[in-house]
Write a protein that holds these residues in place. Structure first.
Motif, PDB file in Angstrom:
ATOM      1  N   TYR A   1      -4.311  80.095 106.259  1.00  0.00           N
ATOM      2  CA  TYR A   1      -5.215  80.005 107.403  1.00  0.00           C
ATOM      3  C   TYR A   1      -4.541  80.689 108.593  1.00  0.00           C
ATOM      4  N   SER A   2      -5.302  81.526 109.292  1.00  0.00           N
ATOM      5  CA  SER A   2      -4.759  82.215 110.461  1.00  0.00           C
ATOM      6  C   SER A   2      -5.017  81.391 111.710  1.00  0.00           C
TER       7      SER A   2
ATOM      8  N   ALA B   1      -8.417  82.245 113.436  1.00  0.00           N
ATOM      9  CA  ALA B   1      -9.580  81.688 112.740  1.00  0.00           C
ATOM     10  C   ALA B   1      -9.703  80.192 112.984  1.00  0.00           C
TER      11      ALA B   1
ATOM     12  N   ALA C   1     -10.898  79.591 116.552  1.00  0.00           N
ATOM     13  CA  ALA C   1     -12.347  79.743 116.680  1.00  0.00           C
ATOM     14  C   ALA C   1     -13.071  78.521 116.131  1.00  0.00           C
ATOM     15  N   ARG C   2     -12.533  77.943 115.098  1.00  0.00           N
ATOM     16  CA  ARG C   2     -13.141  76.750 114.495  1.00  0.00           C
ATOM     17  C   ARG C   2     -13.104  75.566 115.450  1.00  0.00           C
TER      18      ARG C   2
END
Length: 292
Positions: free
Chosen positions: A115-116, A119, A122-123
């Motif tokens: 997982y970056s 990302a 943003a979640r």
């Protein structure tokens, strides 16, 4: 912090030693100002610049208190506003860390997946910075691994690691709990009843993240009675690691959570009555079931 003077060249209207110290017997002694200082002060008053010049230059009034609105040289004031970015960043990082830990326990972050930080940011509706900081903390704890230029991979664990964690926890906690069962009075154990009931409440609704937090809170409270802070810290870290999901393992069932929670309340009942045989059986059974 020094404030600027309204006029340049105004000298403080006192000399070193101008204000006498209080006598040893605690009685107030009259403050006497030397003649030269009185003359200078009179000149300042006639010029009408006592407040504009002398007070703004930081002259102390008799008694050692600065004039209203003044700030002594080098003095720190609590009225200075805190740095909002630092406070806000730490607050966000803490919230993200809690959210990521809950996602790990719930299985939302899948073992083996990468997982970056952008990302995940943003979640959660935040920038990548607090996510990256929280992930670095999880990397120290062993929950994730850093993947250069990609992000963080959720650690993969098998049943053997879970069994080893349960064994180490039992080696630490079982003898401590048995020792506490012999020495701690009943009313101290009764004070832990709300923590045990919190685990039952979380288990009843199948909230794995809430159960994980309440489960650790109960065990921390029990071990805290030993007075050994290092033991509590080590045991809590082992406990947290034992709550991470297994790779390709089944999700924890509500029935399993309810079984563990019921052991907490039964253990408290045995501790209150000082039934050492039941305490020993329950504690060993509790840790034997921790690797299932």
């Amino acid at each position: 912090m020094e404030q600027g003077s309204a006029r340049e060249g105004v000298r403080p209207a006192y000399a070193p030693g101008a204000f006498s110290r209080a006598p040893a017997d605690g009685r107030t002694r009259e403050c006497r100002v030397p003649e030269q200082a009185r003359v200078e002060r009179a000149g300042v008053e006639r010029a009408g610049v006592e407040r504009a010049g002398v007070e703004r230059a930081g002259v102390e009034r008799p008694g050692g208190r600065p004039a209203d609105g003044e700030q002594a040289r080098g003095e720190h004031t609590h009225s200075e506003p805190p740095a909002p970015r630092v406070v806000q960043r730490h607050s966000v990082r803490g919230q993200i860390l809690d959210a990521l830990r809950a996602a790990l326990v719930d299985g939302e972050l899948v073992p083996g997946q990468v997982y970056s930080a952008p990302a995940l940011g943003a979640r959660f509706g935040v920038s990548a910075t607090p996510v990256r900081e929280a992930m670095q903390r999880l990397a120290v704890e062993g929950a994730v691994e850093v993947v250069p230029n990609r992000g963080f991979r959720v650690s993969e664990r098998g049943p053997r690691e879970l069994a080893e964690l349960a064994e180490v926890r039992a080696l630490i906690e079982v003898p401590v709990m048995l020792g506490l069962a012999r020495t701690v009075p009943a009313h101290r154990w009764c004070g832990l009843r709300p923590l045990a009931e919190a685990t039952v409440t979380a288990a009843a609704v199948g909230d794995r993240a809430a159960y994980a937090e309440s489960d650790r809170a109960f065990h921390r409270a029990v071990l805290t009675l030993s007075g050994n802070e290092q033991l509590v810290a080590v045991a809590d870290e082992l406990h947290r690691r034992s709550q991470w999901p297994l790779v390709s393992g089944p999700a924890t069932r509500r029935a399993d959570l309810l079984a563990d929670a019921s052991e907490h309340t039964a253990l408290l009942d045995a501790l209150v009555s000082q039934d050492l045989a039941v305490v020993q059986a329950l504690v060993r059974e509790h840790f034997a079931g921790a690797d299932r």
